[in-house]
Design a protein around this motif. Structure first.
Motif, mmCIF file in Angstrom:
data_model
loop_
_atom_site.group_PDB
_atom_site.id
_atom_site.type_symbol
_atom_site.label_atom_id
_atom_site.label_comp_id
_atom_site.label_asym_id
_atom_site.label_seq_id
_atom_site.Cartn_x
_atom_site.Cartn_y
_atom_site.Cartn_z
ATOM 1 N N LYS A 50 0.937 -1.104 -0.112
ATOM 2 C CA LYS A 50 0.131 0.121 -0.096
ATOM 3 C C LYS A 50 0.987 1.223 -0.010
ATOM 4 C CE LYS A 50 -2.119 -1.519 3.657
ATOM 5 N NZ LYS A 50 -3.119 -1.578 4.577
ATOM 6 N N HIS A 105 10.421 -3.968 7.907
ATOM 7 C CA HIS A 105 9.875 -4.189 9.235
ATOM 8 C C HIS A 105 9.328 -2.801 9.587
ATOM 9 C CE1 HIS A 105 9.702 -5.463 13.460
ATOM 10 N NE2 HIS A 105 10.088 -4.451 13.730
ATOM 11 N N ASN A 145 6.485 -1.155 7.530
ATOM 12 C CA ASN A 145 5.241 -1.638 7.669
ATOM 13 C C ASN A 145 4.933 -1.202 9.145
ATOM 14 O OD1 ASN A 145 2.943 -3.665 7.281
ATOM 15 N ND2 ASN A 145 3.675 -4.688 8.818
ATOM 16 N N GLU A 146 5.559 -1.230 10.097
ATOM 17 C CA GLU A 146 5.173 -0.785 11.445
ATOM 18 C C GLU A 146 4.778 0.748 11.511
ATOM 19 O OE1 GLU A 146 8.259 0.115 14.801
ATOM 20 O OE2 GLU A 146 7.670 -1.899 15.278
ATOM 21 N N GLU A 147 5.425 1.566 10.627
ATOM 22 C CA GLU A 147 5.072 2.923 10.526
ATOM 23 C C GLU A 147 3.811 3.143 9.793
ATOM 24 O OE1 GLU A 147 5.393 6.964 11.203
ATOM 25 O OE2 GLU A 147 6.365 5.416 12.148
ATOM 26 N N TYR A 148 3.623 2.453 8.468
ATOM 27 C CA TYR A 148 2.809 2.684 7.611
ATOM 28 C C TYR A 148 1.713 1.555 7.269
ATOM 29 C CZ TYR A 148 5.785 6.651 6.794
ATOM 30 O OH TYR A 148 6.637 7.831 6.538
ATOM 31 N N GLN A 149 1.859 0.397 7.944
ATOM 32 C CA GLN A 149 1.105 -0.530 7.588
ATOM 33 C C GLN A 149 1.194 -0.974 5.944
ATOM 34 O OE1 GLN A 149 -0.514 2.018 9.917
ATOM 35 N NE2 GLN A 149 1.074 0.624 11.627
ATOM 36 N N SER A 150 2.294 -0.853 5.509
ATOM 37 C CA SER A 150 2.177 -0.828 3.986
ATOM 38 C C SER A 150 2.274 -2.336 3.317
ATOM 39 C CB SER A 150 3.780 -0.413 3.653
ATOM 40 O OG SER A 150 4.723 -1.142 4.135
ATOM 41 N N GLU A 173 0.594 -5.984 2.580
ATOM 42 C CA GLU A 173 -0.610 -6.538 2.364
ATOM 43 C C GLU A 173 -0.438 -8.104 2.096
ATOM 44 O OE1 GLU A 173 -3.166 -3.768 -0.177
ATOM 45 O OE2 GLU A 173 -1.225 -4.201 -1.336
#
Length: 289
Positions: free
Chosen positions: A2, A214, A217-222, A224
């Motif tokens: 995302k 890592h 994804n933790e910051e932006y939930q990137s 999927e």
């Protein structure tokens, strides 16, 4: 992945269509020029031997430069994607370096077509994506992503992001002094020992790619569903053993320069799972790689 609304890096030189000269003839398939590209893929920046191998392979031909109008919509989307991923690495590594007490200087991404000139020498797209420590730039011919998909079945946006993040991982190694020290040792070592050092560099760059993902994804939930599997599959099919087996039917462990499929998957996953910047591939027994 995302990436909607994510910024695009300005640390980009778009040289596509500007190059005139060598172009790799892919007709030989995985056993020909593609093998050179894929074994070189994610290399540490010393292109001398690789460029010589490509030049002597007899599969280079002269081409006319492309015009901007000839770029497909797919390639333009890949260019945008690459700028977004580079920006994402800039944001994360700036923060991680700050936490370690360092300043992060981002690399420049050079997009090129067919051939390019770097501080590490001239190279055709046959060498695959590479990082050059001499100018702190990473170089990518976007057609390589199509090669990954068509020849190896390595597809998906996070697989492509892994390619870029790995090259940025070499930049991180460079800024931390790891790359330069390793290259000094390689220059003084036998070919077999130099290859072993190269493997550690490549696995560490895989690890740093995972570390970046890592924290991104933790910051932006990137990430999927399916993204991690895409990258792990990519790591699998670019292992030295996989490529050698596919190209020549057997493997030569002493010639490994990037690590086996199992090793590459292991270190990418470790980075993804832990985000631990204190972990390294150096100073540990080979059995733990």
């Amino acid at each position: 992945m995302k990436l909607d609304g994510r910024r695009e890096s300005t640390n980009v030189e778009d040289r596509r269509g500007m190059s005139r000269g060598v172009k790799a003839g892919i007709g030989g398939g995985i056993g020909g020029i593609l093998l050179i590209a894929l074994i070189t893929f994610l290399g540490g920046g010393d292109l001398g031997d690789v460029v010589q191998n490509v030049a002597s392979s007899g599969v280079l031909e002269q081409t006319d430069p492309q015009t901007e109008q000839s770029f497909s919509e797919e390639e333009q989307q890949l260019a945008k994607f690459s700028r977004q991923i580079l920006a994402a690495t800039e944001d994360i590594w700036t923060e991680k370096f700050k936490e370690m007490g360092y300043a992060y200087t981002p690399p420049t991404l050079v997009l090129f077509t067919n051939s390019v000139q770097s501080a590490c020498g001239s190279a055709s797209s046959a060498v695959g994506p590479f990082y050059c420590s001499g100018d702190q730039k990473l170089y990518i011919d976007l057609s390589f992503f199509s090669t990954m998909k068509q020849q190896l079945g390595a597809d998906g946006d996070f697989a492509y992001a892994y390619v870029i993040a790995h090259e940025v991982g070499h930049h991180v190694e460079n800024l931390l002094g790891i790359l330069g020290e390793a290259h000094k040792k390689m220059a003084q070592a036998s070919k077999t020992e130099a290859n072993k050092i190269s493997v550690r560099l490549e696995l560490l760059a895989d690890y740093y790619a995972g570390v970046w993902a890592h924290y991104d994804n933790e910051e932006y939930q990137s990430l999927e569903d399916g993204d991690i599997e895409e990258a792990i599959n990519c790591a699998n099919v670019i292992g030295d053993n996989y490529l050698q087996k596919k190209a020549q039917g057997y493997v030569q462990p002493d010639s490994f320069t990037h690590g086996t499929s199992a090793q590459r998957m292991k270190w990418l996953k470790l980075g993804l799972q832990t985000g631990d910047m204190t972990r390294t591939t150096f100073g540990i027994p080979e059995s733990q790689l």
